[in-house]
Each structure stands twice: as structure tokens, then as C-alpha cells.
Motif scaffolding. Structure first.
Motif, PDB file in Angstrom:
ATOM      1  N   GLU A 283     -31.959  11.025  51.365  1.00  0.00           N
ATOM      2  CA  GLU A 283     -31.911  12.073  50.713  1.00  0.00           C
ATOM      3  C   GLU A 283     -30.345  12.804  51.007  1.00  0.00           C
ATOM      4  O   GLU A 283     -30.018  12.681  51.989  1.00  0.00           O
ATOM      5  CB  GLU A 283     -32.877  13.256  50.879  1.00  0.00           C
ATOM      6  CG  GLU A 283     -32.993  13.937  52.228  1.00  0.00           C
ATOM      7  CD  GLU A 283     -33.734  12.805  53.158  1.00  0.00           C
ATOM      8  OE1 GLU A 283     -34.124  13.177  54.484  1.00  0.00           O
ATOM      9  OE2 GLU A 283     -33.844  11.542  52.876  1.00  0.00           O
ATOM     10  N   SER A 286     -28.857  14.646  54.427  1.00  0.00           N
ATOM     11  CA  SER A 286     -29.240  14.200  55.531  1.00  0.00           C
ATOM     12  C   SER A 286     -28.345  13.664  56.648  1.00  0.00           C
ATOM     13  O   SER A 286     -27.043  13.300  56.197  1.00  0.00           O
ATOM     14  CB  SER A 286     -30.349  12.863  55.215  1.00  0.00           C
ATOM     15  OG  SER A 286     -29.620  11.911  54.657  1.00  0.00           O
ATOM     16  N   LYS A 309     -24.089  14.143  53.092  1.00  0.00           N
ATOM     17  CA  LYS A 309     -24.640  13.299  54.132  1.00  0.00           C
ATOM     18  C   LYS A 309     -23.642  13.131  55.235  1.00  0.00           C
ATOM     19  O   LYS A 309     -22.464  12.928  55.246  1.00  0.00           O
ATOM     20  CB  LYS A 309     -24.801  11.674  53.660  1.00  0.00           C
ATOM     21  CG  LYS A 309     -26.010  11.798  52.528  1.00  0.00           C
ATOM     22  CD  LYS A 309     -26.415  10.455  52.019  1.00  0.00           C
ATOM     23  CE  LYS A 309     -27.438  10.362  50.880  1.00  0.00           C
ATOM     24  NZ  LYS A 309     -27.302   8.978  50.327  1.00  0.00           N
TER      25      LYS A 309
END
Ligand code: 13P
Ligand code: SF4
Length: 368
Positions: A283, A286, A309
Motif C-alpha cells: 500500500e 508503507s 513508500k
């Protein structure tokens, strides 16, 4: 017609002066000139300046499949020596496999050689009926003659992405497995399959009979060669502990060449392709701690930054694969421009008898 025959290969020295961008422009020109006669394969651990020229990138398994499928006349392997050997074994005789720098080896692969493995087989043979009781399994990170050894003794090759299926195959045939050269991949995979640590022993190739008693050998289901990767052994469980103290919500993912303790503390364990896929599918927002080679981790951090991310490298010390790093744009260009001039440099050829036996062990793997 782009080829112009000259007598002497173009000298590598004249390429050392070129910067990466000059090389990149000339590499693109050679690729255009050679068209589909050329296939450049790039392993995920290659530095970015080389990786960007790869027609196909992948982990060892994907690249060996690609080599087997290719119709290109020239396969230039941006990876390490054992990978180029696999490409030569799986390609057709008229295809030419080139490793841009012959010094690109693998320190783990060098930890097992034919003399040591044959000695181990003889010593095990004094305790067991090896041809009936033991399947030799070699990690693809090994020299062609060890793959040939496995081919001759009913064994098989594995990679980090199929090690589980290969061990299942091996144990379905014979009661025990001799696994070389990576102790960690063997232990991590077998443990994840539910094999208790008590069923595994480590074969110390510097000791008579691997440093084991007859009883230990008789009881073991998995005999692990005492080899390791100098890059992945740098990751330590305390790196994970410190990181998770700071970012408790983070996920940890490691390559199975890392130690048992590191893999046990990791949320996910798998090959380079698996690591790439897992982070790609995660996701947005993250955070990841990654236990594998630095060039790949840097690429992942870059690739996923815009999705929010965060991708971190596991070790506080810089540990990249120094042999993968031997392939630089200068060597790649040198090998390619020689081809344009009708010269093949750094060709990798596995002798025919060895190639045949190694091919049978590789085919068993590819068919699974
Ligand atoms: P992969 O099989 O994941 O490509 O790994 C090869 C390797 O050398 C890892 O150190
Ligand atoms: Fe070999 Fe380790 Fe480099 Fe992989 S990372 S090629 S196992 S030395």
C-alpha cells in the motif's frame, strides 16, 4: 552490414577514459545497429548505469529462462559468471554468450568446487548408499561442473525462487539432500517447509567427513554445505530490532541468503523478484526494511518514492556485491563495440560433456 572484421579486439584501456554518459550514447547506437541479433540481460543487482541498457531484467531464474528462449545471436550477460554459464548451457550452439568483465564472479559460488564436492560424496558414500539415499541439489550460484555433478547423480539445480519446490522434488525421490553451496538458503527454505533444525547438519568442507560423526550423517535429512554470501551475511538481527523500535509499523523483507536469525525476524523472505513484487504491491505510504543487495534496494527506493513508500537498506555499512559491480558501462560498451567490428571478446563457453550433464540438472528444474 555493421560488422567490419579487424584482427585485434579493441583494447579495453581506451574505454576507461569515457564517462558513463558517453558510454550510454554509444551503447544505444550499438543496440540500434545490432537490432534483434543482440540481447542484453541484466540482473537486479546491476548498477543503474548498466541496468538501464538491459533488454530483459530479472532474477537468476527469470534470466535463465530468458536465455533458453532467446533467438538472439549474441547474449550479453550483465550479471556474474555462473549466470553467463547457465545462459551458454541453455542457449543453442550458434549463440554466443558474453560476460563484459570476466572478473565478475560470485564469492559464494567459489566456496564449493568439484574436488571438494566429490570428496564429500565419497565420504558420505562411506556411511550411506549415496546413489539411493542422497539427492545432490546445487543452488544456481555454482560453477557449471557442479551442476554437471548433480546431473550425473540424479540431482537438480535450484534458485532462490523455486528452492521449496526443488526440495520437495528431491525428498520425494531420496531420503536425504546434500545442498550446496549456500547453507542459509537451504536452512531457511527447509525450515519454512516445517523441517526441524535437528534434521539438518552443516558440512564443513575443510574438515574430514565434513566435521560430522557417522551417526549425525545417518540421522540428517538435510546436509548443508558451509557456504554463504558475503553480502547477505552482513545483515544482522539487531539491525531489524533497531529499525522496528524506531518504526514499529514497518515491514521487513529479506533474501533467503541472509542468516536464519535475520530471516526469522523478517515478515517476508524471498528472491529478488519476490522482493520487487511485494514492495510494488504494497500500500502507498508503507515503510520497508530490505535485506538484499544495495543497488536493488536503491532502485526500489527511487521507483516507489512518488507513491510515498519508504524503502530502507538493512545494514548500516555499505554492502553491495562487488563482483556484480565489476560490470560497468565501459566494459559493456567495449564488449558491444567489439561485436560491431566482428570481434567476440569474453565469450563464456562450457565444455560440451559438462554442458550436457549440467543441462539435464537445469532442465529438471525448469520443468518443475
Ligand atoms: P536471485 O536468484 O534472487 O536472483 O539471487 C541471485 C543472487 O546471487 C543473490 O545473491
Ligand atoms: Fe554471489 Fe552474493 Fe554477489 Fe549474489 S550477492 S552474486 S551470492 S556474492
Amino acid at each position: 552490414m555493421v560488422a567490419r572484421a579487424i584482427d585485434i579486439p579493441i583494447d579495453i584501456q581506451s574505454y576507461a577514459r569515457l564517462d558513463d554518459e558517453q558510454c550510454a550514447a554509444r551503447i544505444r547506437a550499438v543496440k540500434a545497429a545490432l537490432g534483434d541479433r543482440l540481447l542484453i540481460l541484466g540482473h537486479h543487482y546491476q548498477r543503474e548505469e548498466v541496468f538501464r541498457h538491459a533488454d530483459v531484467s530479472g532474477d537468476s531464474l527469470k534470466l535463465s529462462r530468458q536465455a533458453a528462449r532467446s533467438r538472439a545471436r549474441y547474449i550479453v550477460f550483465c550479471g556474474v559468471h555462473f549466470m553467463a554459464e547457465v545462459a551458454d548451457i541453455l542457449s543453442r550452439p550458434e549463440q554466443v554468450v558474453i560476460l563484459p568483465d570476466l572478473a565478475a564472479g560470485c564469492s559464494m559460488a567459489d566456496m564449493a568446487d568439484r574436488v571438494k564436492v566429490e570428496r564429500a560424496w565419497r565420504e558420505l558414500g562411506a556411511v550411506l548408499d549415496v546413489e539411493r539415499e542422497v539427492t545432490p541439489v546445487t543452488y544456481i550460484n555454482s560453477a557449471a561442473d557442479l551442476k554437471a555433478f548433480c546431473g550425473r547423480h540424479g540431482g537438480i539445480v535450484c534458485t532462490s525462487s523455486n528452492a521449496r519446490a526443488i526440495l520437495e522434488w528431491a525428498w520425494a525421490r531420496r531420503e536425504k539432500v546434500l545442498f550446496f553451496p549456500d547453507e542459509h538458503l537451504g536452512r531457511n527454505t527447509a525450515h519454512a517447509m516445517g523441517v526441524p533444525l535437528e534434521d539438518m547438519v552443516v558440512w564443513d568442507f575443510n574438515q574430514p567427513r565434513g566435521g560430522l560423526s557417522r551417526e549425525q550423517i545417518r540421522r540428517a535429512r538435510l546436509i548443508l554445505w558451509k557456504g554463504f554470501c558475503s553480502v547477505h551475511q552482513m545483515f544482522r538481527p539487531e539491525h531489524i530490532d533497531r529499525f522496528l523500535e524506531r518504526y514499529p509499523e514497518a515491514r521487513v523483507i529479506s533474501h533467503p541468503e541472509a542468516s536464519f536469525e535475520v530471516c526469522r525476524k523478517s515478515h517476508y523472505v524471498g528472491s529478488t523478484e519476490y522482493i520487487i513484487r511485494t514492495i510494488a504491491e504494497a500500500e502507498p505510504g508503507s515503510r520497508w526494511l530490505v535485506g538484499t543487495e544495495l543497488n536493488l534496494v536503491k532502485r526500489l527506493a527511487e521507483r516507489h518514492r512518488h507513491e510515498g513508500k519508504a524503502v530502507h537498506f538493512m545494514s548500516p555499512t555499505i554492502c553491495m556485491c562487488s563482483t556484480m559491480f565489476r560490470i560497468d558501462p565501459q566494459h559493456l560498451l567495449w564488449a558491444l563495440e567489439n561485436l560491431v567490428h566482428g570481434q567476440v571478446v569474453n565469450r563464456i563457453t562450457v565444455p560440451q560433456a559438462e554442458a550436457e550433464a549440467a543441462r539435464s540438472a537445469l532442465q529438471r528444474m525448469l520443468e518443475l
